[in-house]
Design a protein around this motif. Structure first.
Motif, PDB file in Angstrom:
ATOM      1  N   HIS A 562       0.833  -1.204   0.000  1.00 35.79           N
ATOM      2  CA  HIS A 562       0.000   0.000   0.000  1.00 35.79           C
ATOM      3  C   HIS A 562       0.876   1.266   0.000  1.00 35.79           C
ATOM      4  O   HIS A 562       0.578   2.239  -0.686  1.00 35.79           O
ATOM      5  CB  HIS A 562      -0.922  -0.013   1.223  1.00 35.79           C
ATOM      6  N   LEU A 563       1.959   1.233   0.756  1.00 29.36           N
ATOM      7  CA  LEU A 563       2.860   2.385   0.776  1.00 29.36           C
ATOM      8  C   LEU A 563       3.488   2.593  -0.598  1.00 29.36           C
ATOM      9  O   LEU A 563       3.801   3.714  -0.989  1.00 29.36           O
ATOM     10  CB  LEU A 563       3.956   2.204   1.826  1.00 29.36           C
ATOM     11  N   LEU A 564       3.662   1.507  -1.331  1.00 31.07           N
ATOM     12  CA  LEU A 564       4.214   1.628  -2.686  1.00 31.07           C
ATOM     13  C   LEU A 564       3.113   1.966  -3.701  1.00 31.07           C
ATOM     14  O   LEU A 564       3.389   2.171  -4.875  1.00 31.07           O
ATOM     15  CB  LEU A 564       4.904   0.319  -3.096  1.00 31.07           C
ATOM     16  N   GLY A 565       1.874   2.011  -3.244  1.00 33.32           N
ATOM     17  CA  GLY A 565       0.765   2.324  -4.150  1.00 33.32           C
ATOM     18  C   GLY A 565       0.268   1.120  -4.913  1.00 33.32           C
ATOM     19  O   GLY A 565      -0.266   1.263  -6.015  1.00 33.32           O
ATOM     20  N   ILE A 566       0.449  -0.070  -4.342  1.00 29.14           N
ATOM     21  CA  ILE A 566       0.074  -1.294  -5.046  1.00 29.14           C
ATOM     22  C   ILE A 566      -1.000  -2.043  -4.265  1.00 29.14           C
ATOM     23  O   ILE A 566      -0.898  -2.204  -3.052  1.00 29.14           O
ATOM     24  CB  ILE A 566       1.323  -2.185  -5.253  1.00 29.14           C
ATOM     25  N   ARG A 567      -2.006  -2.487  -4.985  1.00 27.43           N
ATOM     26  CA  ARG A 567      -3.127  -3.193  -4.353  1.00 27.43           C
ATOM     27  C   ARG A 567      -2.822  -4.656  -4.124  1.00 27.43           C
ATOM     28  O   ARG A 567      -2.088  -5.265  -4.884  1.00 27.43           O
ATOM     29  CB  ARG A 567      -4.361  -3.129  -5.245  1.00 27.43           C
ATOM     30  N   THR A 568      -3.447  -5.201  -3.085  1.00 29.45           N
ATOM     31  CA  THR A 568      -3.392  -6.650  -2.912  1.00 29.45           C
ATOM     32  C   THR A 568      -4.712  -7.224  -3.410  1.00 29.45           C
ATOM     33  O   THR A 568      -5.698  -6.501  -3.524  1.00 29.45           O
ATOM     34  CB  THR A 568      -3.221  -7.003  -1.431  1.00 29.45           C
ATOM     35  N   VAL A 569      -4.720  -8.506  -3.726  1.00 35.35           N
ATOM     36  CA  VAL A 569      -5.960  -9.159  -4.135  1.00 35.35           C
ATOM     37  C   VAL A 569      -6.158 -10.395  -3.266  1.00 35.35           C
ATOM     38  O   VAL A 569      -5.194 -10.999  -2.807  1.00 35.35           O
ATOM     39  CB  VAL A 569      -5.934  -9.570  -5.622  1.00 35.35           C
TER      40      VAL A 569
END
Ligand code: ARG
Length: 572
Positions: A562-569
């Motif tokens: 999230h800090l890197l701006g990436i979503r988890t699924v």
């Protein structure tokens, strides 16, 4: 409390006693024990004594018994430290109760301006803007999470001489039709058409020049046409930000035009300070320490010969605005390395003028280029720079295809959502996982691969943990006692406890490849743990402990991504 911190706090007083003054124990992860401290070597040189003696003396003074299972001198004078299991289990339990995963909010919050993205009106965003947008957004997210007041500034290129020709082109096409043509995806061709007319048509060129004057003089119709161009471009950029999942909004546009009325004051103030030098009719500053190839001092041109102000004056005005009006003490500029000298000269000029002084400081977060498979600057087949949107769409399409092949039974919406999270994640991660000063090669296969230091690998690790919890039918109990039965569990516990140290380091270096590398190590440790330590089949106490470790891993991966701006699924 993270382990590095804990061991550092224990060793520092011992080193101080031996050295007679403060010494950083230089604690780091070690392949030989859990951690090692290397500081005895340099200290020995300083004191002119054998390093192993120094190390032994430090050990004798250090209070380590309650935290280390073993502490010994090794090699030329390292200290090898093996943490006690009890210390690990205590700290992991503490982590499990902390919704910030051991990362405290900063004790010294400040106002940080993050200048990023900065595309240009009426021009396509290109891959250089991609890097700025992705890195800048990670900086904004991380600093905000740590409790700093972050002001996002999108220094839009929305002013200057090209607007004469762009507005004239709009007029020639007819306002309504022109605006139509100048909509989504057509920015590039609109600009090229205007440019072509400017280069070949003398009358058009003359009209464009007059148009610039009208724009700067505030002519009403001209201003309206200009706004039209700016607004259409902003709408387009916002659509890209949305696709890219970055936190920039319409409120963050602070284009160059914003500073238009402050440029005169910049020049006047520099003049009053005696810093202006006339060079061929242009008003220049010669900040100390900048010379060209021939050794001649380099000018920063603040007012051009024709009386116009340019990019440097605008950046000086923006810097003053950020410090004086926004109250910022940390100014970040996420801009490509080709602008290094420009920014260094702006900072030096501002420092000389007394506008940029402690506690305020400016940092250029420079970055390299994205290269094609041939190792050269990324170009499209026709030789133009590659459109950012095309790149993002390709990433999403490829990831969606992969998701469809892997899960043919999914409905279209789930497939599309997963494809988007994975495709965009892959692009952003590939960018953030390399040292930003380096160029990197855009390699679809590699960045979408489920193995290696990639977003899909991390997202997959996360989704695997989610599936464990689906099968467990229950969440982990945060108060479950932590039990470490073997090296794989210990190793995972140690990685989990390292998150805070990495975040604390990245707060200052803003080198996101360190955070990416950490998340990759964490996911790898989890894999090794999961292979060797059955979770669902374990007896109850152990099962609770392992579920807790799994849950902490998932939370850390999710927060880190999230800090890197990436979503988890949840599924992949
Ligand atoms: N618009 C510029 C470009 O496309 C980037 C702006 C960077 N920010 C700044 N304060 N100069 O190169």
């Amino acid at each position: 409390m993270d382990l590095e911190r804990l061991l550092t706090d224990r060793l520092a007083p011992a080193f101080a006693t031996v050295a007679g003054g403060p010494v950083d124990p230089l604690v780091r992860r070690s392949p030989r024990a859990d951690f090692q401290s290397d500081a005895a070597l340099a200290l020995a040189r300083r004191l002119g004594r054998p390093p192993r003696d120094i190390a032994a003396e430090v050990l004798a003074h250090a209070a380590l018994d309650d935290v280390c299972a073993m502490a010994e001198v090794s090699g030329p004078g390292f200290l090898n430290l093996t943490v006690a299991d009890r210390t690990l289990t205590d700290l992991v339990s503490e982590l499990a109760r902390d919704d910030r995963l051991g990362v405290p909010p900063t004790a010294a919050p400040e106002t940080v301006v993050v200048d990023y993205s900065g595309p240009n009106v009426a021009k396509e965003m290109h891959v250089g803007h991609l890097r700025s947008t992705v890195i800048g957004d990670a900086a904004a997210r991380l600093l905000e999470w740590l409790g700093h007041r972050v002001v996002r500034v999108n220094h839009l290129g929305d002013w200057g001489t090209p607007f004469g020709m762009l507005i004239e082109h709009l007029v020639a096409l007819g306002e309504a039709e022109g605006a139509d043509e100048f909509s989504m995806g057509d920015l590039g061709s609109f600009y090229r058409e205007a440019r072509a007319k400017f280069d070949t048509d003398e009358a058009f060129r003359e009209r464009s020049r007059r148009r610039v004057v009208a724009l700067q003089g505030g002519d009403e119709r001209t201003r309206r046409l200009w706004r039209l161009l700016v607004e259409q471009s902003e709408r387009y950029f916002l659509a890209v930000y949305d696709l890219l999942d970055v936190t920039l909004t319409g409120d963050d546009f602070q284009g160059e035009s914003v500073y238009h009325d402050r440029l005169g004051a910049v020049v006047d103030d520099l003049d009053r300070l005696g810093l202006l030098v006339d060079s061929d009719g242009a008003a220049c500053v010669f900040p100390p320490g900048f010379t060209g190839r021939d050794g001649e001092p380099l000018p920063l041109i603040v007012r051009k010969r024709d009386g116009g102000y340019g990019y440097p004056a605008t950046d000086l005005a923006a810097l003053r605005h950020r410090i004086d009006e926004l109250g910022a003490t940390r100014l970040l500029y996420v801009v490509g390395l080709p602008q290094r000298q420009h920014l260094a000269m702006v900072f030096a000029t501002a420092a000389t003028a007394g506008w940029l002084c402690p506690p305020a400081r400016a940092e250029h977060l420079g970055f390299g280029s994205i290269l094609g498979a041939d190792g050269r600057m990324l170009r499209s087949r026709t030789g133009e720079s590659v459109k950012l949107v095309g790149l993002l769409e390709e990433a999403v399409a490829r990831a969606t295809e992969l998701a469809r092949t892997k899960n043919p039974d999914w409905d279209d919406r789930t497939t599309a959502e997963t494809g988007r999270a994975v495709g965009i994640g892959a692009i952003k991660y590939a960018d953030l996982a390399t040292d930003r000063a380096q160029d990197y090669v855009l390699d679809w296969e590699r960045m979408l691969s489920l193995d290696g230091n990639t977003a899909p690998y991390l997202q997959y690790a996360y989704s695997r943990i989610q599936s464990v919890f689906r099968r467990a039918g229950a969440a982990a109990r945060p108060d479950a006692p932590v039990i470490l039965t073997g090296p794989a569990e210990r190793a995972l516990a140690i990685e989990l406890l390292g998150f805070a140290a990495v975040v604390a380091e990245v707060e200052w270096s803003l080198e996101f490849h360190r955070l990416a590398g950490y998340l990759h190590r964490l996911a790898t440790s989890f894999s090794a743990f999961y292979e060797r330590c059955p979770v669902l089949r374990a007896p109850d106490e152990l099962r609770q402990s392992r579920l807790l470790l799994a849950e902490l891993t998932a939370r850390t991966l999710r927060q880190g991504l999230h800090l890197l701006g990436i979503r988890t699924v949840r599924r992949m």
